[in-house]
Structures are given as C-alpha cells and as structure tokens.
Design a protein around this motif. Structure first.
Motif, mmCIF file in Angstrom:
data_model
loop_
_atom_site.group_PDB
_atom_site.id
_atom_site.type_symbol
_atom_site.label_atom_id
_atom_site.label_comp_id
_atom_site.label_asym_id
_atom_site.label_seq_id
_atom_site.Cartn_x
_atom_site.Cartn_y
_atom_site.Cartn_z
ATOM 1 N N GLU A 195 20.571 29.956 -2.969
ATOM 2 C CA GLU A 195 19.526 29.250 -3.602
ATOM 3 C C GLU A 195 18.137 28.831 -3.084
ATOM 4 N N VAL A 196 18.338 28.957 -1.615
ATOM 5 C CA VAL A 196 17.165 28.655 -0.882
ATOM 6 C C VAL A 196 15.986 29.595 -0.974
ATOM 7 N N PRO A 197 14.818 29.552 -1.277
ATOM 8 C CA PRO A 197 13.745 30.451 -1.661
ATOM 9 C C PRO A 197 13.204 30.674 -0.339
ATOM 10 N N SER A 198 12.451 31.865 -0.067
ATOM 11 C CA SER A 198 11.688 32.143 1.007
ATOM 12 C C SER A 198 10.612 30.969 0.892
ATOM 13 N N TYR A 199 10.100 30.543 2.264
ATOM 14 C CA TYR A 199 9.420 29.424 2.833
ATOM 15 C C TYR A 199 8.764 29.593 3.973
ATOM 16 N N ILE A 200 7.849 28.765 4.237
ATOM 17 C CA ILE A 200 7.049 28.630 5.581
ATOM 18 C C ILE A 200 7.664 27.383 6.146
#
Length: 264
Positions: A195-200
C-alpha cells in the motif's frame, strides 16, 4: 545561495493538518525556527536554521486534508516548458504553473510510478538558503516500484546524466548535473508494504543521527530503518507523527569506501 541549475533540488515543503504539532516536532528534532505565517498564501510558513530559509510548512487547503508528505521541488528556468515535458513523457501535472507573487512560479506533478514532486521557477525566492548543514536539506531519493519508467521520465524532463551503483544487492541509480550528483533512485523491494506508493524521500542533516532518532521517536515518530553508517554518513529513515516520511543523516560520520559506479 544562487539560483540552481535546472533539475537541481531547490526547495521542500509539506502540508500538515496539525501545523503547530509539526512545528513542535521538527523544532525539537531539527532545531527549526519558524517565520510568520503568510495568510495571503494560505498560511505558508517558512522554516529557518540560523536565520537561513531551509524549508516550509503549510496547513492543507480545504478539501486537501490527508496524510502529510514532504514535497521536493526541482529548479526550472521555465516552469511552463517543464510542465509540458512532464506531460509529454508520461507524467501528470497536478497543479498548473502558478505565479506566487514575486517569489517565483510553482507547479506540482507526478511521475509515472506515482511519486509527487514540485517544479520551482525562482523569482525573489531562489530556494534553499543553506544545505548540508545541521537542520538543512542534504539529499533526496526517489523510491519507485517502476524504476525503468521513473528513469526514462526524469532523464527526459531534466538534463540528467545517469549512473548505476555497482552493487548486486540494490538497484540504485544516481542522477548528475555536470559533475554534481543531485538525486538518487532506489527500486522499492518487497520490504515495502504494497500500500506504500512511490515517493521522494528527503534527507535532513543532523549533528548526531542517533540523538536525532531518539528525539524523533520520543516525540511520536516511527523509526523505519537504521541508524546505519555508510560511506555517505550515518542515517536513519523515519515517519513523523502525521505520517510524513523523511530521513536524517550525519554526513561527518562515515564508514566504508564509496561505491563504484558505471555510466548508463
């Protein structure tokens, strides 16, 4: 600091539903002080270390409440042209280029794997007034589930030269402007919940990584990784009490040799 070359990370901000809580937390962990909230710009509040602007915090606009996250902005001489390249290369423009008084022009976007970022065309506000000093921005990495799409996107939108770290244990790429490495890219493994999306992920400099982690967890943060010592410094990944991911790094405490890289 002068206006940074195109594609260089130049600013960071975050929306917090509990703005006063965010101020208390980051004031304790990173030693931040806070300027006056600007009601003209949605109570946007600049953050300072030794009287130098290093970031900003802001309450969400009505209807935008949700989990907090740090947003990294990349410098652009022409935000409208950058927005067009974002569209042409499979990204989404979430907020069209908007002039912010005489400070500059901002744009918000999402790269193909889902990481949100900003574009900043400097005016009176050039960006970070300090970096790589305690309390200030130091480094950032794109965590992505689709590195091929992310790499193709960022190298088309910004004038990056790419190189890979020669390590079979990780899929890690660096983006250079001239001779300077300005951004990293890490493939997200199965260690990350689906459930953790791509992110910076944004790194802030600290004097003592372990002390910063102790302060952060004491004030409600969750430790995600580390502390670990690397050739680049001793660092740890955290989630703040309102759900925003960030990392802290002591760049004076290093261990091991710098990794070998190969141009892509």
């Amino acid at each position: 600091m002068a206006v940074q070359p195109e594609g260089t990370p130049c600013w960071a901000d975050a929306m917090f539903t509990d703005l006063e809580g965010a101020k208390r937390f980051y004031g304790e962990v990173l030693g931040w002080t806070f300027g006056e909230s600007s009601s003209e710009y949605g109570n946007y509040t600049q953050v300072f270390v030794d009287d130098k602007a290093v970031a900003a915090v802001v309450p969400p606009m009505p209807g935008q409440e949700g989990q907090s996250q740090w947003c990294l902005y990349f410098s652009s001489p022409d935000a409208a042209a950058t927005a067009e390249r974002i569209r042409e290369n499979g990204g989404d423009v979430l907020m069209e280029p908007m002039q912010v008084g005489d400070f500059g022009t901002m744009c918000l976007a999402r790269e193909p794997s889902g990481a949100v970022f900003g574009v900043w065309q400097p005016g009176a506000h050039e960006g970070f007034e300090a970096t790589a000093t305690p309390g200030a921005y130091c480094w950032a990495e794109v965590f992505t589930r689709d590195p091929e799409a992310t790499d193709a996107f960022f190298s088309a939108v910004f004038p990056y030269r790419m190189k890979d770290v020669e390590d079979d244990a990780v899929d890690f790429r660096m983006f250079d402007i001239g001779e300077k490495t300005v951004l990293g890219r890490m493939r997200m493994t199965d260690d990350f919940p689906p459930e953790v999306p791509s992110y910076i992920n944004v790194y802030y400099t600290v004097d003592d990584c372990d002390a910063a982690v102790a302060q952060a967890t004491e004030h409600g943060a969750v430790l995600r990784f580390g502390p670990m010592t690397s050739p680049f410094g001793r660092f740890a990944a955290l989630t703040d009490p309102q759900g925003a991911n960030f990392s802290v790094i002591d760049i004076t405490t290093t261990e091991g040799e710098m990794p070998k890289t190969r141009d892509v």
